[in-house]
Design an enzyme around this catalytic site. Structure first.
Site, PDB file in Angstrom:
ATOM      1  N   ASP A  87      32.193  46.640  42.415  1.00 32.07           N
ATOM      2  CA  ASP A  87      32.910  47.581  41.532  1.00 32.07           C
ATOM      3  C   ASP A  87      32.641  49.078  41.811  1.00 32.07           C
ATOM      4  OD1 ASP A  87      33.486  45.431  38.626  1.00 32.07           O
ATOM      5  OD2 ASP A  87      34.101  45.408  40.718  1.00 32.07           O
ATOM      6  N   LYS A 137      35.705  47.786  29.977  1.00 33.91           N
ATOM      7  CA  LYS A 137      36.559  47.101  30.308  1.00 33.91           C
ATOM      8  C   LYS A 137      36.189  45.636  30.325  1.00 33.91           C
ATOM      9  CE  LYS A 137      38.521  46.786  34.461  1.00 33.91           C
ATOM     10  NZ  LYS A 137      38.757  45.289  34.797  1.00 33.91           N
ATOM     11  N   ASN A 138      35.121  45.309  31.365  1.00 32.39           N
ATOM     12  CA  ASN A 138      35.066  44.016  31.490  1.00 32.39           C
ATOM     13  C   ASN A 138      33.922  43.381  30.481  1.00 32.39           C
ATOM     14  OD1 ASN A 138      36.334  44.358  33.783  1.00 32.39           O
ATOM     15  ND2 ASN A 138      34.939  44.621  35.205  1.00 32.39           N
ATOM     16  N   CYS A 161      44.785  38.849  43.970  1.00 34.02           N
ATOM     17  CA  CYS A 161      45.166  40.290  43.620  1.00 34.02           C
ATOM     18  C   CYS A 161      44.796  41.073  44.965  1.00 34.02           C
ATOM     19  CB  CYS A 161      44.354  40.858  42.399  1.00 34.02           C
ATOM     20  SG  CYS A 161      42.618  40.829  42.732  1.00 34.02           S
ATOM     21  N   ARG A 186      44.460  50.985  35.074  1.00 32.89           N
ATOM     22  CA  ARG A 186      43.624  49.744  34.442  1.00 32.89           C
ATOM     23  C   ARG A 186      42.347  49.850  34.030  1.00 32.89           C
ATOM     24  NH1 ARG A 186      45.184  44.750  37.975  1.00 32.89           N
ATOM     25  NH2 ARG A 186      44.217  43.995  36.004  1.00 32.89           N
ATOM     26  N   ILE A 193      31.052  40.296  47.802  1.00 31.10           N
ATOM     27  CA  ILE A 193      31.693  39.492  46.798  1.00 31.10           C
ATOM     28  C   ILE A 193      32.939  39.286  47.003  1.00 31.10           C
ATOM     29  CG2 ILE A 193      32.143  39.650  44.243  1.00 31.10           C
ATOM     30  CD1 ILE A 193      29.203  39.736  44.800  1.00 31.10           C
ATOM     31  N   ARG A 224      40.772  35.386  44.788  1.00 28.34           N
ATOM     32  CA  ARG A 224      40.405  35.146  43.494  1.00 28.34           C
ATOM     33  C   ARG A 224      40.777  33.645  42.805  1.00 28.34           C
ATOM     34  NH1 ARG A 224      40.166  40.523  41.232  1.00 28.34           N
ATOM     35  NH2 ARG A 224      38.827  39.604  39.585  1.00 28.34           N
ATOM     36  N   PRO A 225      40.115  32.719  43.537  1.00 28.99           N
ATOM     37  CA  PRO A 225      40.166  31.364  42.905  1.00 28.99           C
ATOM     38  C   PRO A 225      39.360  31.035  41.911  1.00 28.99           C
ATOM     39  CG  PRO A 225      38.517  31.578  44.787  1.00 28.99           C
ATOM     40  CD  PRO A 225      39.178  32.884  44.831  1.00 28.99           C
ATOM     41  N   ILE A 226      40.004  30.028  41.090  1.00 36.11           N
ATOM     42  CA  ILE A 226      39.316  29.740  39.773  1.00 36.11           C
ATOM     43  C   ILE A 226      38.821  28.420  39.756  1.00 36.11           C
ATOM     44  CG2 ILE A 226      40.802  31.599  38.455  1.00 36.11           C
ATOM     45  CD1 ILE A 226      42.446  29.098  37.526  1.00 36.11           C
ATOM     46  N   ASP A 227      38.439  27.731  41.021  1.00 34.84           N
ATOM     47  CA  ASP A 227      38.015  26.596  41.082  1.00 34.84           C
ATOM     48  C   ASP A 227      36.672  26.333  40.342  1.00 34.84           C
ATOM     49  OD1 ASP A 227      36.858  28.323  43.130  1.00 34.84           O
ATOM     50  OD2 ASP A 227      35.496  26.565  43.861  1.00 34.84           O
ATOM     51  N   LEU A 228      35.639  27.233  40.115  1.00 37.34           N
ATOM     52  CA  LEU A 228      34.689  26.969  39.213  1.00 37.34           C
ATOM     53  C   LEU A 228      34.836  26.881  38.000  1.00 37.34           C
ATOM     54  CD1 LEU A 228      32.262  29.824  41.411  1.00 37.34           C
ATOM     55  CD2 LEU A 228      32.359  27.128  41.735  1.00 37.34           C
ATOM     56  N   ARG A 270      45.241  38.926  35.833  1.00 33.91           N
ATOM     57  CA  ARG A 270      44.456  37.638  36.164  1.00 33.91           C
ATOM     58  C   ARG A 270      43.412  37.366  35.405  1.00 33.91           C
ATOM     59  NH1 ARG A 270      40.615  37.064  38.639  1.00 33.91           N
ATOM     60  NH2 ARG A 270      41.066  35.087  39.592  1.00 33.91           N
TER      61      ARG A 270
HETATM   62  C1  EPZ Z   1      34.826  40.141  37.241  1.00 28.16           C
HETATM   63  O1  EPZ Z   1      35.779  39.340  38.013  1.00 28.16           O
HETATM   64  C2  EPZ Z   1      35.167  41.378  37.064  1.00 28.16           C
HETATM   65  N1  EPZ Z   1      36.370  41.503  36.161  1.00 28.16           N
HETATM   66  C3  EPZ Z   1      35.564  42.071  38.430  1.00 28.16           C
HETATM   67  O2  EPZ Z   1      35.783  43.619  38.219  1.00 28.16           O
HETATM   68  C4  EPZ Z   1      34.019  42.362  39.300  1.00 28.16           C
HETATM   69  O3  EPZ Z   1      34.514  42.742  40.627  1.00 28.16           O
HETATM   70  C5  EPZ Z   1      33.596  40.771  39.310  1.00 28.16           C
HETATM   71  O4  EPZ Z   1      33.511  40.135  37.920  1.00 28.16           O
HETATM   72  C6  EPZ Z   1      32.403  40.693  40.196  1.00 28.16           C
HETATM   73  O5  EPZ Z   1      31.338  41.428  39.318  1.00 28.16           O
HETATM   74  C7  EPZ Z   1      36.469  41.451  34.797  1.00 28.16           C
HETATM   75  O6  EPZ Z   1      35.389  40.787  34.229  1.00 28.16           O
HETATM   76  C8  EPZ Z   1      37.531  41.211  34.037  1.00 28.16           C
HETATM   77  P1  EPZ Z   1      33.837  36.439  39.866  1.00 28.16           P
HETATM   78  P2  EPZ Z   1      35.519  37.773  38.251  1.00 28.16           P
HETATM   79  O7  EPZ Z   1      34.227  35.170  39.276  1.00 28.16           O
HETATM   80  O8  EPZ Z   1      35.077  37.292  36.907  1.00 28.16           O
HETATM   81  C9  EPZ Z   1      34.587  33.929  43.692  1.00 28.16           C
HETATM   82  C10 EPZ Z   1      37.111  45.472  38.190  1.00 28.16           C
HETATM   83  O9  EPZ Z   1      37.341  46.346  39.256  1.00 28.16           O
HETATM   84  N2  EPZ Z   1      34.872  32.794  42.809  1.00 28.16           N
HETATM   85  O10 EPZ Z   1      32.449  36.868  39.642  1.00 28.16           O
HETATM   86  O11 EPZ Z   1      37.014  37.450  38.754  1.00 28.16           O
HETATM   87  C11 EPZ Z   1      35.699  35.062  43.756  1.00 28.16           C
HETATM   88  O12 EPZ Z   1      36.598  34.836  44.653  1.00 28.16           O
HETATM   89  C12 EPZ Z   1      37.052  43.903  38.442  1.00 28.16           C
HETATM   90  O13 EPZ Z   1      36.800  45.958  36.961  1.00 28.16           O
HETATM   91  C13 EPZ Z   1      35.163  31.736  43.232  1.00 28.16           C
HETATM   92  O14 EPZ Z   1      35.242  31.495  44.380  1.00 28.16           O
HETATM   93  O15 EPZ Z   1      34.597  37.817  39.427  1.00 28.16           O
HETATM   94  C14 EPZ Z   1      34.760  36.174  44.185  1.00 28.16           C
HETATM   95  O16 EPZ Z   1      34.688  36.105  45.614  1.00 28.16           O
HETATM   96  C15 EPZ Z   1      37.531  43.641  39.920  1.00 28.16           C
HETATM   97  N3  EPZ Z   1      35.604  30.680  42.136  1.00 28.16           N
HETATM   98  C16 EPZ Z   1      33.269  36.155  43.389  1.00 28.16           C
HETATM   99  O17 EPZ Z   1      33.378  34.423  43.197  1.00 28.16           O
HETATM  100  C17 EPZ Z   1      35.668  30.617  41.049  1.00 28.16           C
HETATM  101  O18 EPZ Z   1      36.042  29.882  40.389  1.00 28.16           O
HETATM  102  C18 EPZ Z   1      33.251  36.780  42.212  1.00 28.16           C
HETATM  103  O19 EPZ Z   1      33.938  36.575  41.280  1.00 28.16           O
HETATM  104  C19 EPZ Z   1      35.438  32.241  40.451  1.00 28.16           C
HETATM  105  C20 EPZ Z   1      34.868  33.121  41.443  1.00 28.16           C
END
Ligand code: EPZ
Length: 416
Positions: free
Chosen positions: A305, A22-23, A116, A397, A327, A121-125, A92
Protein backbone atom coordinates in the site's frame (compact mmCIF):
# COMPACT_ATOMS: atom_id res chain seq x y z
CA UNK A 1 -16.42 13.25 -10.27
CA UNK A 2 -14.32 15.63 -8.16
CA UNK A 3 -10.84 16.68 -9.16
CA UNK A 4 -7.85 18.21 -7.38
CA UNK A 5 -6.03 21.15 -8.97
CA UNK A 6 -2.49 21.24 -7.56
CA UNK A 7 -0.04 24.09 -8.10
CA UNK A 8 3.29 22.40 -7.48
CA UNK A 9 6.53 23.68 -5.99
CA UNK A 10 5.61 24.34 -2.36
CA UNK A 11 7.55 22.57 0.40
CA UNK A 12 5.40 20.45 2.72
CA UNK A 13 6.17 21.68 6.24
CA UNK A 14 4.27 21.42 9.51
CA UNK A 15 2.50 19.02 11.80
CA UNK A 16 -0.38 16.60 11.25
CA UNK A 17 -2.19 14.15 13.52
CA UNK A 18 -2.70 10.68 12.04
CA UNK A 19 -6.21 9.24 12.48
CA UNK A 20 -7.48 5.68 12.93
CA UNK A 21 -6.48 3.05 10.36
CA UNK A 22 -9.02 2.25 7.63
CA UNK A 23 -7.80 -1.33 7.40
CA UNK A 24 -8.31 -1.79 11.12
CA UNK A 25 -11.73 -0.10 11.27
CA UNK A 26 -13.24 -2.23 8.49
CA UNK A 27 -12.77 -5.68 10.09
CA UNK A 28 -13.58 -4.31 13.55
CA UNK A 29 -16.88 -2.83 12.30
CA UNK A 30 -17.73 -6.26 10.88
CA UNK A 31 -16.84 -7.75 14.27
CA UNK A 32 -19.42 -5.54 16.03
CA UNK A 33 -22.19 -7.98 15.00
CA UNK A 34 -20.69 -10.64 17.27
CA UNK A 35 -21.57 -9.42 20.77
CA UNK A 36 -25.24 -8.57 20.16
CA UNK A 37 -24.61 -5.52 22.30
CA UNK A 38 -22.85 -2.16 22.43
CA UNK A 39 -19.58 -1.46 20.62
CA UNK A 40 -17.97 1.95 21.19
CA UNK A 41 -15.09 2.57 18.80
CA UNK A 42 -12.93 5.70 18.87
CA UNK A 43 -10.82 7.49 16.25
CA UNK A 44 -12.88 6.38 13.28
CA UNK A 45 -11.73 8.15 10.09
CA UNK A 46 -14.32 9.89 7.90
CA UNK A 47 -13.83 7.77 4.76
CA UNK A 48 -16.08 6.44 2.00
CA UNK A 49 -15.27 2.82 2.87
CA UNK A 50 -16.25 3.37 6.50
CA UNK A 51 -19.61 4.87 5.46
CA UNK A 52 -20.25 1.80 3.32
CA UNK A 53 -19.57 -0.46 6.31
CA UNK A 54 -21.97 1.64 8.40
CA UNK A 55 -24.66 1.19 5.72
CA UNK A 56 -24.14 -2.56 5.72
CA UNK A 57 -24.48 -2.72 9.52
CA UNK A 58 -27.67 -0.66 9.38
CA UNK A 59 -29.10 -2.91 6.65
CA UNK A 60 -28.47 -5.92 8.91
CA UNK A 61 -30.49 -4.28 11.68
CA UNK A 62 -27.78 -2.70 13.81
CA UNK A 63 -28.17 0.79 15.17
CA UNK A 64 -25.16 2.88 14.17
CA UNK A 65 -24.54 6.28 15.72
CA UNK A 66 -21.58 8.44 14.84
CA UNK A 67 -20.46 11.15 17.27
CA UNK A 68 -17.60 12.97 15.52
CA UNK A 69 -14.76 10.39 15.48
CA UNK A 70 -16.56 7.83 17.64
CA UNK A 71 -19.00 5.21 16.36
CA UNK A 72 -21.47 3.40 18.63
CA UNK A 73 -22.86 0.18 17.11
CA UNK A 74 -25.66 -1.70 18.87
CA UNK A 75 -25.94 -5.13 17.27
CA UNK A 76 -28.65 -6.37 19.63
CA UNK A 77 -31.30 -6.92 16.97
CA UNK A 78 -30.21 -8.37 13.63
CA UNK A 79 -33.10 -8.54 11.17
CA UNK A 80 -31.31 -9.63 8.06
CA UNK A 81 -28.50 -11.91 6.90
CA UNK A 82 -28.08 -10.52 3.38
CA UNK A 83 -25.21 -8.16 2.61
CA UNK A 84 -26.65 -5.72 0.00
CA UNK A 85 -25.19 -6.51 -3.42
CA UNK A 86 -24.57 -2.90 -4.36
CA UNK A 87 -22.53 -2.37 -1.21
CA UNK A 88 -20.39 -5.47 -1.78
CA UNK A 89 -19.73 -4.20 -5.28
CA UNK A 90 -18.76 -0.79 -3.93
CA UNK A 91 -16.42 -2.28 -1.35
CA UNK A 92 -15.10 -5.79 -1.82
CA UNK A 93 -13.60 -5.97 1.67
CA UNK A 94 -17.19 -6.41 2.94
CA UNK A 95 -16.41 -10.10 2.40
CA UNK A 96 -15.19 -9.86 5.99
CA UNK A 97 -18.84 -10.16 7.08
CA UNK A 98 -18.88 -13.85 6.11
CA UNK A 99 -17.03 -15.00 9.22
CA UNK A 100 -18.74 -12.55 11.55
CA UNK A 101 -22.28 -13.36 10.37
CA UNK A 102 -21.70 -17.13 10.38
CA UNK A 103 -20.58 -16.78 13.98
CA UNK A 104 -23.49 -14.59 15.00
CA UNK A 105 -26.43 -16.14 13.16
CA UNK A 106 -25.16 -19.16 11.29
CA UNK A 107 -26.00 -17.83 7.87
CA UNK A 108 -25.14 -15.05 5.46
CA UNK A 109 -25.75 -14.24 1.80
CA UNK A 110 -23.41 -11.93 -0.06
CA UNK A 111 -22.70 -11.25 -3.68
CA UNK A 112 -19.36 -12.50 -4.87
CA UNK A 113 -16.96 -9.57 -4.38
CA UNK A 114 -15.54 -8.75 -7.79
CA UNK A 115 -11.97 -7.84 -8.48
CA UNK A 116 -10.93 -4.25 -8.32
CA UNK A 117 -8.48 -1.85 -9.92
CA UNK A 118 -5.40 -3.56 -8.50
CA UNK A 119 -6.12 -7.19 -9.22
CA UNK A 120 -8.58 -10.07 -9.40
CA UNK A 121 -8.70 -10.24 -5.57
CA UNK A 122 -9.75 -13.91 -5.25
CA UNK A 123 -11.30 -15.14 -1.98
CA UNK A 124 -10.46 -18.84 -2.37
CA UNK A 125 -8.47 -18.87 0.89
CA UNK A 126 -11.43 -17.35 2.77
CA UNK A 127 -13.91 -19.92 1.41
CA UNK A 128 -11.59 -22.93 1.82
CA UNK A 129 -10.92 -22.01 5.46
CA UNK A 130 -14.60 -21.38 6.34
CA UNK A 131 -15.53 -24.73 4.73
CA UNK A 132 -12.83 -26.46 6.80
CA UNK A 133 -14.57 -24.99 9.87
CA UNK A 134 -17.85 -26.57 8.80
CA UNK A 135 -19.53 -23.84 6.79
CA UNK A 136 -21.60 -24.91 3.80
CA UNK A 137 -20.99 -22.37 1.05
CA UNK A 138 -22.81 -22.47 -2.28
CA UNK A 139 -21.64 -20.18 -5.05
CA UNK A 140 -24.33 -19.53 -7.63
CA UNK A 141 -25.58 -16.71 -9.83
CA UNK A 142 -22.78 -14.50 -8.48
CA UNK A 143 -23.84 -14.96 -4.88
CA UNK A 144 -22.37 -16.78 -1.89
CA UNK A 145 -24.93 -18.64 0.24
CA UNK A 146 -23.25 -19.59 3.52
CA UNK A 147 -24.69 -21.63 6.39
CA UNK A 148 -23.17 -23.22 9.46
CA UNK A 149 -25.18 -24.82 12.26
CA UNK A 150 -22.09 -24.78 14.43
CA UNK A 151 -18.60 -23.87 13.34
CA UNK A 152 -15.89 -26.13 14.69
CA UNK A 153 -12.35 -25.17 15.55
CA UNK A 154 -9.61 -26.70 13.42
CA UNK A 155 -6.02 -26.27 12.24
CA UNK A 156 -5.82 -24.06 9.15
CA UNK A 157 -2.69 -23.59 7.07
CA UNK A 158 -2.96 -20.55 4.77
CA UNK A 159 -1.22 -20.94 1.40
CA UNK A 160 -0.58 -17.20 1.52
CA UNK A 161 -0.62 -14.91 4.61
CA UNK A 162 -3.80 -13.21 3.43
CA UNK A 163 -4.88 -10.31 5.65
CA UNK A 164 -8.59 -10.70 4.87
CA UNK A 165 -8.59 -14.48 5.15
CA UNK A 166 -6.80 -14.31 8.53
CA UNK A 167 -9.41 -11.82 9.76
CA UNK A 168 -12.35 -13.85 8.41
CA UNK A 169 -11.11 -17.00 10.15
CA UNK A 170 -10.62 -15.13 13.45
CA UNK A 171 -14.20 -13.84 13.26
CA UNK A 172 -15.55 -17.30 12.39
CA UNK A 173 -13.55 -18.96 15.19
CA UNK A 174 -14.68 -16.72 18.08
CA UNK A 175 -17.69 -18.93 19.00
CA UNK A 176 -16.57 -22.15 17.24
CA UNK A 177 -16.39 -25.40 19.18
CA UNK A 178 -12.84 -25.95 20.39
CA UNK A 179 -9.65 -24.28 19.23
CA UNK A 180 -8.79 -22.87 15.81
CA UNK A 181 -5.13 -22.44 14.90
CA UNK A 182 -4.21 -20.35 11.87
CA UNK A 183 -0.75 -21.08 10.51
CA UNK A 184 1.00 -18.78 8.03
CA UNK A 185 -1.36 -16.07 9.28
CA UNK A 186 -0.96 -12.45 8.13
CA UNK A 187 1.11 -10.44 10.66
CA UNK A 188 -0.13 -6.95 9.78
CA UNK A 189 -0.67 -4.55 12.74
CA UNK A 190 -4.37 -4.40 11.87
CA UNK A 191 -4.63 -8.09 12.82
CA UNK A 192 -3.22 -7.23 16.26
CA UNK A 193 -5.81 -4.47 16.60
CA UNK A 194 -8.63 -6.88 15.72
CA UNK A 195 -7.38 -9.37 18.34
CA UNK A 196 -7.26 -6.57 20.93
CA UNK A 197 -10.86 -5.54 20.12
CA UNK A 198 -12.17 -9.12 20.25
CA UNK A 199 -10.33 -10.00 23.48
CA UNK A 200 -11.62 -6.80 25.09
CA UNK A 201 -15.12 -8.13 24.28
CA UNK A 202 -14.33 -11.49 25.90
CA UNK A 203 -12.76 -13.56 23.11
CA UNK A 204 -9.76 -15.80 23.74
CA UNK A 205 -7.22 -15.11 20.99
CA UNK A 206 -3.44 -15.37 21.11
CA UNK A 207 -0.65 -14.74 18.63
CA UNK A 208 -1.95 -11.96 16.35
CA UNK A 209 1.06 -10.29 14.75
CA UNK A 210 2.85 -13.62 14.49
CA UNK A 211 2.50 -16.40 11.90
CA UNK A 212 0.40 -18.52 14.26
CA UNK A 213 -2.88 -17.25 15.69
CA UNK A 214 -4.82 -19.40 18.20
CA UNK A 215 -8.53 -18.78 18.87
CA UNK A 216 -10.35 -20.67 21.64
CA UNK A 217 -14.12 -20.62 21.08
CA UNK A 218 -16.21 -18.91 23.81
CA UNK A 219 -19.96 -18.79 24.48
CA UNK A 220 -20.57 -15.08 23.92
CA UNK A 221 -18.98 -11.64 23.73
CA UNK A 222 -19.81 -8.54 25.81
CA UNK A 223 -20.10 -4.80 25.36
CA UNK A 224 -16.76 -3.33 24.34
CA UNK A 225 -14.94 -0.01 23.90
CA UNK A 226 -11.86 0.32 21.69
CA UNK A 227 -9.42 2.87 20.24
CA UNK A 228 -8.37 2.21 16.63
CA UNK A 229 -4.61 2.19 15.93
CA UNK A 230 -3.26 5.03 13.76
CA UNK A 231 -3.12 4.49 10.00
CA UNK A 232 0.46 3.54 9.04
CA UNK A 233 -0.22 4.00 5.30
CA UNK A 234 -1.72 7.47 5.70
CA UNK A 235 1.32 8.28 7.88
CA UNK A 236 3.68 6.98 5.20
CA UNK A 237 1.86 8.95 2.52
CA UNK A 238 2.28 12.28 4.35
CA UNK A 239 5.92 11.45 5.05
CA UNK A 240 6.33 10.91 1.30
CA UNK A 241 4.75 14.34 0.69
CA UNK A 242 7.48 15.94 2.79
CA UNK A 243 10.23 13.92 1.07
CA UNK A 244 9.13 14.66 -2.49
CA UNK A 245 8.92 18.41 -1.77
CA UNK A 246 12.16 18.51 0.27
CA UNK A 247 10.15 19.57 3.31
CA UNK A 248 9.93 18.73 6.98
CA UNK A 249 6.98 17.17 8.79
CA UNK A 250 5.94 16.13 12.27
CA UNK A 251 3.40 13.29 12.60
CA UNK A 252 1.44 13.05 15.84
CA UNK A 253 -0.18 9.79 16.99
CA UNK A 254 2.01 7.14 15.31
CA UNK A 255 3.25 3.72 16.43
CA UNK A 256 6.92 3.65 15.38
CA UNK A 257 7.15 -0.13 15.38
CA UNK A 258 4.43 -0.41 12.74
CA UNK A 259 6.13 2.20 10.54
CA UNK A 260 9.60 0.61 10.54
CA UNK A 261 9.47 -0.94 7.01
CA UNK A 262 8.38 2.47 5.63
CA UNK A 263 10.85 4.55 7.66
CA UNK A 264 13.75 2.29 6.73
CA UNK A 265 13.33 3.15 3.04
CA UNK A 266 12.96 6.86 3.73
CA UNK A 267 16.23 6.74 5.74
CA UNK A 268 17.87 4.99 2.78
CA UNK A 269 16.76 7.91 0.58
CA UNK A 270 18.60 10.35 2.86
CA UNK A 271 15.90 11.46 5.30
CA UNK A 272 16.59 12.32 8.93
CA UNK A 273 13.98 10.80 11.24
CA UNK A 274 13.58 11.50 14.95
CA UNK A 275 11.12 9.92 17.39
CA UNK A 276 9.54 11.45 20.47
CA UNK A 277 6.57 10.10 22.44
CA UNK A 278 3.96 8.93 19.93
CA UNK A 279 5.27 11.31 17.29
CA UNK A 280 8.03 11.52 14.76
CA UNK A 281 9.79 14.21 12.75
CA UNK A 282 11.12 13.66 9.22
CA UNK A 283 13.52 16.10 7.56
CA UNK A 284 13.90 15.52 3.82
CA UNK A 285 17.33 15.61 2.13
CA UNK A 286 18.21 18.32 -0.41
CA UNK A 287 18.72 15.53 -2.97
CA UNK A 288 16.57 12.36 -2.83
CA UNK A 289 18.91 9.35 -2.90
CA UNK A 290 17.73 6.50 -5.12
CA UNK A 291 16.81 3.46 -3.06
CA UNK A 292 18.22 0.49 -4.96
CA UNK A 293 15.25 -1.86 -4.52
CA UNK A 294 11.69 -1.77 -3.20
CA UNK A 295 10.12 -5.24 -2.91
CA UNK A 296 6.56 -5.37 -1.52
CA UNK A 297 5.98 -8.24 0.91
CA UNK A 298 3.57 -9.21 3.67
CA UNK A 299 4.25 -7.36 6.95
CA UNK A 300 6.90 -6.77 8.24
CA UNK A 301 8.10 -6.48 4.65
CA UNK A 302 7.61 -3.26 2.69
CA UNK A 303 3.84 -2.63 2.42
CA UNK A 304 2.25 -2.90 -1.02
CA UNK A 305 0.00 0.00 0.00
CA UNK A 306 3.07 2.30 -0.04
CA UNK A 307 4.50 1.12 -3.39
CA UNK A 308 2.81 3.78 -5.53
CA UNK A 309 3.70 6.62 -3.18
CA UNK A 310 7.35 5.49 -3.06
CA UNK A 311 7.40 5.29 -6.86
CA UNK A 312 6.37 8.94 -7.05
CA UNK A 313 9.20 9.88 -4.68
CA UNK A 314 11.81 7.79 -6.53
CA UNK A 315 10.74 9.43 -9.81
CA UNK A 316 12.71 12.47 -8.59
CA UNK A 317 15.69 10.64 -7.08
CA UNK A 318 19.35 10.84 -8.14
CA UNK A 319 19.47 7.31 -9.56
CA UNK A 320 17.58 4.12 -10.37
CA UNK A 321 15.17 2.08 -8.22
CA UNK A 322 13.86 -1.39 -9.04
CA UNK A 323 10.36 -2.06 -7.72
CA UNK A 324 8.99 -5.58 -7.36
CA UNK A 325 5.26 -5.77 -6.59
CA UNK A 326 4.85 -9.23 -5.06
CA UNK A 327 1.36 -8.87 -3.60
CA UNK A 328 -1.01 -7.71 -6.36
CA UNK A 329 -0.77 -8.51 -10.05
CA UNK A 330 -1.96 -5.19 -11.39
CA UNK A 331 -0.74 -2.45 -9.11
CA UNK A 332 1.30 -0.24 -11.49
CA UNK A 333 -1.55 1.73 -13.09
CA UNK A 334 -0.15 4.95 -11.62
CA UNK A 335 3.09 4.48 -13.60
CA UNK A 336 1.55 5.56 -16.93
CA UNK A 337 0.09 8.66 -15.30
CA UNK A 338 3.45 9.50 -13.67
CA UNK A 339 5.08 9.12 -17.09
CA UNK A 340 2.68 11.76 -18.45
CA UNK A 341 4.30 14.07 -15.89
CA UNK A 342 7.78 13.22 -17.16
CA UNK A 343 8.73 10.27 -14.96
CA UNK A 344 11.03 7.65 -16.48
CA UNK A 345 9.51 4.25 -15.66
CA UNK A 346 9.76 0.88 -17.42
CA UNK A 347 7.24 -1.80 -16.45
CA UNK A 348 7.82 -5.52 -17.06
CA UNK A 349 5.24 -7.66 -15.26
CA UNK A 350 5.83 -7.33 -11.53
CA UNK A 351 9.01 -5.28 -12.05
CA UNK A 352 9.13 -1.52 -12.50
CA UNK A 353 12.44 0.23 -13.17
CA UNK A 354 12.31 3.90 -12.15
CA UNK A 355 15.08 6.25 -13.26
CA UNK A 356 15.01 9.53 -11.37
CA UNK A 357 14.54 12.68 -13.48
CA UNK A 358 15.45 16.30 -12.75
CA UNK A 359 11.86 17.47 -12.60
CA UNK A 360 8.24 16.47 -13.17
CA UNK A 361 5.87 18.74 -15.07
CA UNK A 362 2.25 19.33 -14.19
CA UNK A 363 -0.35 17.49 -16.30
CA UNK A 364 -3.91 16.21 -16.15
CA UNK A 365 -3.78 12.68 -14.72
CA UNK A 366 -6.41 10.14 -13.69
CA UNK A 367 -6.50 8.28 -10.37
CA UNK A 368 -7.24 4.61 -11.09
CA UNK A 369 -7.09 3.29 -7.52
CA UNK A 370 -6.68 4.50 -3.95
CA UNK A 371 -2.91 4.46 -3.43
CA UNK A 372 -2.08 5.19 -7.07
CA UNK A 373 -4.26 8.28 -6.80
CA UNK A 374 -2.38 9.38 -3.69
CA UNK A 375 0.88 8.93 -5.59
CA UNK A 376 -0.35 11.30 -8.33
CA UNK A 377 -1.14 13.93 -5.71
CA UNK A 378 2.39 13.58 -4.32
CA UNK A 379 3.86 13.99 -7.80
CA UNK A 380 1.68 17.08 -8.34
CA UNK A 381 3.03 18.65 -5.15
CA UNK A 382 6.57 18.50 -6.57
CA UNK A 383 5.83 19.06 -10.26
CA UNK A 384 6.45 22.36 -12.04
CA UNK A 385 3.17 24.04 -12.93
CA UNK A 386 -0.35 22.75 -12.38
CA UNK A 387 -1.44 19.13 -12.05
CA UNK A 388 -5.10 18.11 -12.25
CA UNK A 389 -5.91 14.77 -10.61
CA UNK A 390 -9.25 13.34 -11.78
CA UNK A 391 -11.40 10.66 -10.04
CA UNK A 392 -10.63 11.85 -6.54
CA UNK A 393 -13.34 9.49 -5.24
CA UNK A 394 -10.73 6.72 -5.29
CA UNK A 395 -8.54 8.77 -2.97
CA UNK A 396 -11.44 9.64 -0.66
CA UNK A 397 -11.76 5.94 0.11
CA UNK A 398 -8.58 6.04 2.20
CA UNK A 399 -7.72 9.67 2.97
CA UNK A 400 -9.79 12.18 4.92
CA UNK A 401 -9.85 15.52 3.01
CA UNK A 402 -6.35 15.00 1.61
CA UNK A 403 -6.40 18.50 0.07
CA UNK A 404 -7.23 20.22 3.39
CA UNK A 405 -4.49 18.28 5.21
CA UNK A 406 -1.88 19.08 2.55
CA UNK A 407 -2.94 22.74 2.29
CA UNK A 408 -2.49 22.91 6.06
CA UNK A 409 1.10 21.81 5.42
CA UNK A 410 1.80 24.46 2.78
CA UNK A 411 0.40 22.90 -0.40
CA UNK A 412 -1.71 24.83 -2.93
CA UNK A 413 -4.61 22.53 -3.85
CA UNK A 414 -8.14 23.36 -4.93
CA UNK A 415 -10.81 20.64 -4.87
CA UNK A 416 -13.45 21.07 -7.60
C1 EPZ B 1 -5.82 -6.06 2.68
O1 EPZ B 1 -6.48 -6.52 1.51
C2 EPZ B 1 -5.92 -4.55 2.64
N1 EPZ B 1 -7.34 -4.15 2.65
C3 EPZ B 1 -5.25 -4.01 1.37
O2 EPZ B 1 -5.29 -2.59 1.42
C4 EPZ B 1 -3.78 -4.46 1.40
O3 EPZ B 1 -3.16 -4.04 0.21
C5 EPZ B 1 -3.71 -5.98 1.52
O4 EPZ B 1 -4.44 -6.42 2.69
C6 EPZ B 1 -2.28 -6.48 1.63
O5 EPZ B 1 -1.66 -5.89 2.73
C7 EPZ B 1 -8.01 -4.14 3.82
O6 EPZ B 1 -7.47 -4.50 4.86
C8 EPZ B 1 -9.43 -3.69 3.76
P1 EPZ B 1 -4.79 -10.10 1.05
P2 EPZ B 1 -6.79 -8.11 1.36
O7 EPZ B 1 -5.92 -11.06 1.25
O8 EPZ B 1 -7.16 -8.68 2.66
C9 EPZ B 1 -4.21 -12.99 -2.65
C10 EPZ B 1 -5.62 -0.42 0.64
O9 EPZ B 1 -5.05 0.22 -0.26
N2 EPZ B 1 -5.36 -13.73 -2.11
O10 EPZ B 1 -3.66 -10.08 2.03
O11 EPZ B 1 -7.71 -8.27 0.21
C11 EPZ B 1 -4.66 -11.67 -3.24
O12 EPZ B 1 -5.09 -11.84 -4.57
C12 EPZ B 1 -6.00 -1.87 0.41
O13 EPZ B 1 -5.91 0.03 1.76
C13 EPZ B 1 -5.71 -14.94 -2.69
O14 EPZ B 1 -5.09 -15.39 -3.65
O15 EPZ B 1 -5.34 -8.62 0.93
C14 EPZ B 1 -3.42 -10.83 -3.18
O16 EPZ B 1 -2.61 -11.15 -4.30
C15 EPZ B 1 -5.67 -2.34 -1.00
N3 EPZ B 1 -6.78 -15.62 -2.21
C16 EPZ B 1 -2.73 -11.33 -1.90
O17 EPZ B 1 -3.34 -12.60 -1.59
C17 EPZ B 1 -7.51 -15.16 -1.15
O18 EPZ B 1 -8.48 -15.85 -0.73
C18 EPZ B 1 -2.90 -10.39 -0.72
O19 EPZ B 1 -4.25 -10.31 -0.44
C19 EPZ B 1 -7.14 -13.92 -0.57
C20 EPZ B 1 -6.06 -13.23 -1.07
Amino acid sequence: MSRLIINGGNRICGEVRIGGAKNSVLPILAATVLNGGINIIHDIPKLLDVYIMERILTSLGCSVKRENRTIVVDSGQLVNYVIPEELVREMRSSVIFLGAMLSRCGKVKASYPGGCEIGSRPIDLHLKSLREMGAEIEEKHGFLYCEAKKLRGCDIQLDFPSVGATENIMLAAVFAEGVTTIRNAAKEPEIIDLEKFLNAAGAKILGAGTATVRIEGVERLYNVEHDIIPDRIVAGTYLAAAVITKGEIILKNVIHEYLQPILYKFRESGCTIEYFNHSLRLIAPEEIKAVESVKTLPHPGYPTDMQAQMMAVMSLSDGTTIFTENIFENRYKHANELMRMGANIKIDGRIAVVRGVERLSGATVIAQDLRGGAALVLAGLAAEGTTVVENVRHIDRGYENIHDVLNGLGADIIRQ
